[in-house]
Structure formats: structure tokens, C-alpha cells
Design an enzyme around this catalytic site. Structure first.
Site, PDB file in Angstrom:
ATOM      1  N   ASP A 112       0.489  -1.016   0.124  1.00 11.88           N
ATOM      2  CA  ASP A 112       0.157   0.316  -0.226  1.00 11.88           C
ATOM      3  C   ASP A 112       1.050   1.065   0.474  1.00 11.88           C
ATOM      4  O   ASP A 112       1.743   1.056   0.098  1.00 11.88           O
ATOM      5  CB  ASP A 112      -1.409   0.164   1.569  1.00 11.88           C
ATOM      6  CG  ASP A 112      -0.335  -0.440   2.473  1.00 11.88           C
ATOM      7  OD1 ASP A 112       0.959   0.549   3.292  1.00 11.88           O
ATOM      8  OD2 ASP A 112      -1.121  -0.661   3.411  1.00 11.88           O
ATOM      9  N   LYS A 113      -0.097   2.395  -0.184  1.00 12.91           N
ATOM     10  CA  LYS A 113       1.244   3.425  -0.383  1.00 12.91           C
ATOM     11  C   LYS A 113       2.038   4.412   0.985  1.00 12.91           C
ATOM     12  O   LYS A 113       3.163   4.714   0.249  1.00 12.91           O
ATOM     13  CB  LYS A 113       0.046   4.996  -0.520  1.00 12.91           C
ATOM     14  CG  LYS A 113       0.414   5.992  -0.949  1.00 12.91           C
ATOM     15  CD  LYS A 113       0.015   7.453  -0.980  1.00 12.91           C
ATOM     16  CE  LYS A 113       0.281   8.191  -1.081  1.00 12.91           C
ATOM     17  NZ  LYS A 113      -0.890   9.462  -1.043  1.00 12.91           N
TER      18      LYS A 113
END
Length: 246
Positions: A112-113
Site C-alpha cells: 500500500d501507499k
């Protein structure tokens, strides 16, 4: 004298496998492209299950494929803030923009980011499929920093599996060990969306930093954010072997 007719021995393979070998996407994603009518063969819309030799004029979204590419597998250090996407035009930092490599590559297992660390990048669709198959239970190791002191109860709870109500599932048992007052190491064998963050929140903790340091036999080693190394030799051979492809 009777003239013998030469049989057509041209080897053909399923279209989804060919698209994966060309580095377009994984086999599963290739099936979707075909079903959506976005793949053509010699100008005609392709159908699921078709077989090709590679000599045809095959196009995806109107773009003609150049053919199979030489296999490339990279270990890439994804920096925090980079998004694992190729299609989101509004994303500030996309993986496809950050990683500069001569051949188009796809990630095998996203981060994820906010997370950082080891991201496997390849144009081998078969390898991606094998690595992403949950039933294969391939190990992924992470170092996690949280906002409160790591306790024995917390470690035991994480290790035995956590029921995630929002997803309606219980995570698999996993290996968890303390590495510092506020840090721990966890080894997962499944790929649930934002799994570690959800598990940690179940016990009232919050993730402050999350780094993936290993995927199967491949380690992040001494890579720095934004750097990559091309896998080769014994490391590459072992990866394919563990993926069940050799």
C-alpha cells in the site's frame, strides 16, 4: 511417386498464457481483457480459450504487441508514498513512473501507499500468477513499528490469527517475534488487503512504519529506497523453484 504433405507442426499456446509471456499482465488479468473484447487477433475480436503461435497480429486495446520479451525479474525497494498502480492518472507517484527499466514490468504482490520495502517486479505473467496464488502459502516478511509497546499478549494474539470483522475472515496463523520496544517482525503466508494494519488495529495499536524485507527467498538486502537489482543465478533459480515453475 506420391508427394508427401508436410504436417503443420507449428506450436500454439493459449492466448492468456501468451499475453502473460509478453509482459502485458497476469493470466487472470489476460482472461478479463479477452472477455471484455479488448484483445484482437488479425483484426478479429479474440475469444476465451483461443490458441496462438505468436505469428499473428495480436493487439490489446488497439496496440499491437511486439511479441514475447526476455524474462526479467527485479527486486525493487518501493519508497513510502509510491502507489502500486499503472492506471490511476490522478496518483502523484505511480510505480510505473518511479521505476525506470527498458522493459514494461508488473508487480507481483502490491504494497500500500504508506508501506515501503521489497516489491517483486517482472514481465513473467506465469511467475506472477504462481506467486500470487494464496494456496501456495509463499512467505512474506515485514518489520513493523507501532505506537505502543509490543507485549507478549499482543504477539501471541497476532500469531494465532485474527478475526477481521470487516472482511469476515480469520487470518492464518503466522510467525511473530519482538524486535524492539515498539517493533516486531511478522511472516505472512497470505495476501489480505492491508492485512497487518487491520490485524494491529484489532488490538488497539496503530502502525507507524511498515517495511517488507523478504518475499520467499528474496531479501531486500542493502537496497535503498528507489533502487533495484536484477535477480539472476541461484537466487533466481530458487525463486522459480519455490514458485513451482522449475
Amino acid at each position: 511417386m506420391e508427394k508427401k504433405t508436410e504436417k503443420n507442426t507449428e506450436k500454439k499456446e493459449r492466448l492468456n498464457k501468451y499475453l502473460a509471456a509478453c509482459g502485458v499482465c497476469s493470466r487472470r488479468e489476460a482472461d478479463k481483457l479477452i472477455e471484455e473484447g479488448r484483445v484482437t487477433i488479425d483484426g478479429e475480436t479474440a475469444a476465451t480459450g483461443m490458441r496462438v503461435s505468436g505469428r499473428e497480429r495480436i493487439a490489446v486495446n488497439g496496440k499491437v504487441l511486439a511479441g514475447k520479451e526476455e524474462k526479467a525479474v527485479l527486486a525493487y525497494y518501493k519508497p513510502a508514498g509510491v502507489i502500486c498502480t499503472e492506471r490511476d492518472r490522478h496518483a502523484e507517484r505511480k510505480i510505473s513512473d518511479e521505476l525506470k527499466y527498458p522493459v514494461r514490468l508488473t508487480y507481483a504482490g502490491r504494497l500500500d501507499k504508506e508501506s515501503e520495502g521489497l516489491l517483486m517486479m517482472t514481465n513473467d505473467g506465469e511467475l506472477i500468477d504462481a506467486m500470487m496464488r494464496g494456496a501456495n502459502r509463499h512467505e512474506k516478511e515485514y518489520v513493523v513499528k507501532v505506537d505502543k509497546e509490543v507485549t507478549e499478549d499482543f504477539l501471541k494474539g497476532m500469531a494465532k490469527g485474527v478475526y477481521l470483522e470487516e472482511l469476515g475472515l480469520t487470518t492464518r496463523e503466522c510467525e511473530v517475534r519482538k524486535s524492539g520496544k515498539f517493533t516486531f517482525v511478522i511472516v505472512l503466508t497470505q495476501g489480505v488487503n492491508r492485512q497487518i494494519r487491520r490485524m494491529v488495529e484489532h488490538f488497539g495499536y496503530r502502525v507507524r512504519a511498515l517495511k517488507r524485507v523478504r518475499v520467499m527467498n528474496v531479501n531486500l538486502a542493502n537496497l535503498k529506497p528507489g533502487e533495484y537489482r536484477v535477480l539472476q543465478g541461484e537466487e533466481l533459480r530458487q525463486l522459480y523453484q519455490r514458485a513451482g515453475l522449475h
